[in-house]
Design a protein around this motif. Structure first.
Motif, PDB file in Angstrom:
ATOM      1  N   UNK A  43       0.862  -1.185   0.000  1.00  0.00           N
ATOM      2  CA  UNK A  43       0.000   0.000   0.000  1.00  0.00           C
ATOM      3  C   UNK A  43       0.902   1.239   0.000  1.00  0.00           C
ATOM      4  N   UNK A  44       0.783   2.109   1.000  1.00  0.00           N
ATOM      5  CA  UNK A  44       1.586   3.330   1.018  1.00  0.00           C
ATOM      6  C   UNK A  44       2.833   3.212   1.879  1.00  0.00           C
ATOM      7  N   UNK A  45       3.161   1.978   2.308  1.00  0.00           N
ATOM      8  CA  UNK A  45       4.343   1.760   3.146  1.00  0.00           C
ATOM      9  C   UNK A  45       5.123   0.574   2.589  1.00  0.00           C
ATOM     10  N   UNK A  46       5.939  -0.032   3.424  1.00  0.00           N
ATOM     11  CA  UNK A  46       6.551  -1.318   3.131  1.00  0.00           C
ATOM     12  C   UNK A  46       5.880  -2.374   4.007  1.00  0.00           C
ATOM     13  N   UNK A  47       6.182  -3.638   3.739  1.00  0.00           N
ATOM     14  CA  UNK A  47       5.604  -4.710   4.546  1.00  0.00           C
ATOM     15  C   UNK A  47       5.951  -4.518   6.010  1.00  0.00           C
ATOM     16  N   UNK A  48       7.230  -4.290   6.303  1.00  0.00           N
ATOM     17  CA  UNK A  48       7.645  -4.200   7.702  1.00  0.00           C
ATOM     18  C   UNK A  48       7.081  -2.957   8.381  1.00  0.00           C
ATOM     19  N   UNK A  49       6.978  -1.848   7.663  1.00  0.00           N
ATOM     20  CA  UNK A  49       6.384  -0.649   8.259  1.00  0.00           C
ATOM     21  C   UNK A  49       4.933  -0.881   8.655  1.00  0.00           C
ATOM     22  N   UNK A  50       4.218  -1.627   7.825  1.00  0.00           N
ATOM     23  CA  UNK A  50       2.813  -1.901   8.126  1.00  0.00           C
ATOM     24  C   UNK A  50       2.684  -2.780   9.354  1.00  0.00           C
ATOM     25  N   UNK A  51       3.522  -3.813   9.440  1.00  0.00           N
ATOM     26  CA  UNK A  51       3.510  -4.679  10.616  1.00  0.00           C
ATOM     27  C   UNK A  51       3.832  -3.885  11.881  1.00  0.00           C
ATOM     28  N   UNK A  52       4.862  -3.049  11.805  1.00  0.00           N
ATOM     29  CA  UNK A  52       5.268  -2.236  12.962  1.00  0.00           C
ATOM     30  C   UNK A  52       4.183  -1.230  13.324  1.00  0.00           C
TER      31      UNK A  52
END
Length: 219
Positions: A43-52
């Motif tokens: 979406x508008x982030x990365x995978x890890x940013x979304x999880x965090x």
């Protein structure tokens, strides 16, 4: 009214009496993906940013991110977030090395009562699900709390501080499953309305499939 007051007190209890920190596991090689899956757009982030982000939106008391492969890139991307980093120089030896590194770090805080282990490639886990796991741990005093959706076990898994020494001794690439098996009678399986506890991203096909869902949810 009474039910609302009880829930308020329970939430306060989570904050005051059930200090739980998260260890997010991000050190792996992503060998099946062919590139570091956690750094891919989501979406508008990365995978890890979304999880965090989902983790930080919960009532978790702190987040420790275990990095290894491409550690400096992770630190750069996550610099805006309130997280602590642990460098795992032995990440190629399996997931257990990341669990051990994370446990060693948070165990230094004597006020931490439990740990929530969360793989970094699970961006659909809802903050409310994390809250419910913590609340259940505080309310029932279970040594281990595991979310289940439609009868199937998922992540993240919460472990009481009494199990930190065992978690610090695990070996190989199977995470904490042996610790769970040894304490099966102390596990509480928490039903949740969250398919995200099952969804991880291990292959290009899975990434393509779930990325479309993530984009659609942001519209």
């Amino acid at each position: 009214m009474f039910d609302n007051e009880c829930r308020f007190l329970l939430i306060c209890g989570v904050i005051l009496l059930g200090k739980v920190k998260a260890v997010v596991l991000c050190a792996g090689l992503s060998s099946r993906m062919g590139t570091n899956k956690l750094l891919l757009p989501w979406a508008d982030k990365t995978v890890i940013e979304t999880t965090i982000t989902n983790c930080l939106r919960s009532k978790i008391a702190g987040v420790t991110v275990v990095v290894g492969n491409q550690r400096e890139r992770f630190k750069q991307i996550l610099q805006p977030y309130q997280v602590d980093f642990v460098d795992n120089v032995c990440f190629s030896q399996g997931m257990s090395t990341s669990v051990r590194g994370g446990i060693e770090r948070i165990a230094k805080d004597a006020e931490t009562d439990g740990v929530l282990l969360l793989p970094g490639d699970m961006p659909f886990v809802k903050p409310d699900t994390i809250d419910r796991i913590i609340e259940t741990y505080v309310d029932l005093h279970s040594s281990i709390v595991i979310p289940i959706f439609q009868g199937k076990k998922g992540h993240p898994v919460l472990f009481d501080r009494s199990l930190f020494p065992e978690l610090h001794c695990i070996l190989g690439d199977i995470g904490a499953r042996k610790v769970v098996a040894r304490h099966e009678s102390s596990v509480y399986y928490l039903p949740v309305d969250d398919p995200g506890v099952h969804i991880d991203i291990d292959s290009p096909e899975e990434y393509s499939k779930w990325k479309l869902k993530a984009v659609s949810e942001t519209k």
